[in-house]
Scaffold this motif. Sequence first.
Motif, mmCIF file in Angstrom:
data_model
loop_
_atom_site.group_PDB
_atom_site.id
_atom_site.type_symbol
_atom_site.label_atom_id
_atom_site.label_comp_id
_atom_site.label_asym_id
_atom_site.label_seq_id
_atom_site.Cartn_x
_atom_site.Cartn_y
_atom_site.Cartn_z
ATOM 1 N N GLU A 4 -6.454 7.412 20.765
ATOM 2 C CA GLU A 4 -6.086 8.147 19.641
ATOM 3 C C GLU A 4 -6.403 6.967 18.327
ATOM 4 O O GLU A 4 -6.410 7.373 17.310
ATOM 5 N N TYR A 5 -5.813 5.894 18.723
ATOM 6 C CA TYR A 5 -5.843 4.723 17.788
ATOM 7 C C TYR A 5 -7.116 4.403 17.094
ATOM 8 O O TYR A 5 -7.300 3.776 16.207
ATOM 9 N N LEU A 6 -8.187 4.748 18.207
ATOM 10 C CA LEU A 6 -9.615 4.439 17.640
ATOM 11 C C LEU A 6 -9.887 5.143 16.415
ATOM 12 O O LEU A 6 -10.693 4.707 15.467
ATOM 13 N N TRP A 7 -9.441 6.485 16.198
ATOM 14 C CA TRP A 7 -9.772 6.999 14.946
ATOM 15 C C TRP A 7 -8.364 7.163 14.062
ATOM 16 O O TRP A 7 -8.300 7.610 12.919
ATOM 17 N N LEU A 12 -5.243 6.953 8.962
ATOM 18 C CA LEU A 12 -3.852 7.055 8.453
ATOM 19 C C LEU A 12 -3.589 5.820 7.557
ATOM 20 O O LEU A 12 -3.295 6.277 6.410
ATOM 21 N N ALA A 13 -4.348 4.715 7.689
ATOM 22 C CA ALA A 13 -4.454 3.555 6.943
ATOM 23 C C ALA A 13 -4.984 3.906 5.558
ATOM 24 O O ALA A 13 -4.459 3.731 4.338
ATOM 25 N N LEU A 14 -6.280 4.655 5.663
ATOM 26 C CA LEU A 14 -6.948 5.103 4.369
ATOM 27 C C LEU A 14 -6.081 6.127 3.706
ATOM 28 O O LEU A 14 -6.066 5.978 2.477
ATOM 29 N N TYR A 80 1.630 -4.781 9.284
ATOM 30 C CA TYR A 80 2.691 -5.107 10.084
ATOM 31 C C TYR A 80 2.348 -4.008 11.206
ATOM 32 O O TYR A 80 2.524 -4.643 12.551
ATOM 33 N N TRP A 81 1.778 -3.229 10.969
ATOM 34 C CA TRP A 81 1.509 -1.969 12.066
ATOM 35 C C TRP A 81 0.484 -2.416 12.933
ATOM 36 O O TRP A 81 0.234 -2.390 14.048
ATOM 37 N N GLN A 82 -0.594 -3.093 12.161
ATOM 38 C CA GLN A 82 -1.797 -3.515 13.142
ATOM 39 C C GLN A 82 -1.590 -4.536 14.029
ATOM 40 O O GLN A 82 -2.287 -4.781 15.082
ATOM 41 N N ASP A 83 -0.614 -5.474 13.578
ATOM 42 C CA ASP A 83 -0.351 -6.532 14.650
ATOM 43 C C ASP A 83 0.457 -5.918 15.866
ATOM 44 O O ASP A 83 0.407 -6.238 16.807
ATOM 45 N N ALA A 91 -4.961 -3.212 7.758
ATOM 46 C CA ALA A 91 -4.449 -3.588 6.201
ATOM 47 C C ALA A 91 -5.599 -3.683 5.252
ATOM 48 O O ALA A 91 -5.626 -3.158 4.278
ATOM 49 N N VAL A 92 -7.094 -3.804 5.639
ATOM 50 C CA VAL A 92 -8.190 -3.865 4.956
ATOM 51 C C VAL A 92 -8.656 -2.561 4.460
ATOM 52 O O VAL A 92 -8.788 -2.076 3.372
ATOM 53 N N LEU A 93 -8.403 -1.460 5.567
ATOM 54 C CA LEU A 93 -8.583 0.002 5.245
ATOM 55 C C LEU A 93 -7.586 0.396 4.134
ATOM 56 O O LEU A 93 -7.716 1.042 3.117
#
Length: 206
Positions: A4-7, A12-14, A80-83, A91-93
């Motif tokens: 589910e993290y693939l999308w 969510l970041a965007l 923080y979350w991506q780590d 973070a970029v998104l």
Amino acid sequence: MATEYLWKAPALALAIGYLLGSIPFGVILTRLGGAGDLRQIGSGNIGATNVLRTGRKGLAAATLLLDAAKGFVAVLLFAYWQDRIGRQDLAVLAAAGAFIGHLFPVWLRFHGGKGVATLLGIVLALHWPCAVVYAAVWIGLLAFLRISSVAGMTAAVSAPLSAAFFSKFDIVPLLIGLALLVLWKHRHNMARLMAGTEPRVGSRPD
């Protein structure tokens, strides 16, 4: 990593980045401060330069800081979350979402600001030495020329250049894209610069 993290994570970041970026602090602060509807003042822009035309320097400073902060917070939150989940793109998104939110906020029918302060916050969160260059270029040119558009556009262009100088090539494509958006949002200013009619800070609307 869970499928589910693939999308879900990028979406969510965007989305959260966009919602943070779309908060129109200039409009909110001028209304709360009794200065009226910012969109009916000066150039109609929602950024700190136009807030300054209300004569409320404190509100202008607060707008600049809060517009920068929303980009900064969006990036830090997802860095923080991506780590934690083992991704490298969130973070970029979030940065892209926050910037687009500021330029095209749904709450204002997609008529937003020009992104210079929000980009500063994004750059600060991504790589602080680049932000030092950005701030120095922006403040230096603004103090010397007193033309907000020139200072803002040049600062935006400095972001990908300084990132490349510091070998932060992973953020260069993002910063190129955001700098191009800043230039596009300043297209009317560029026309006035070519015509010699672009106002200086403290004079007519930009």
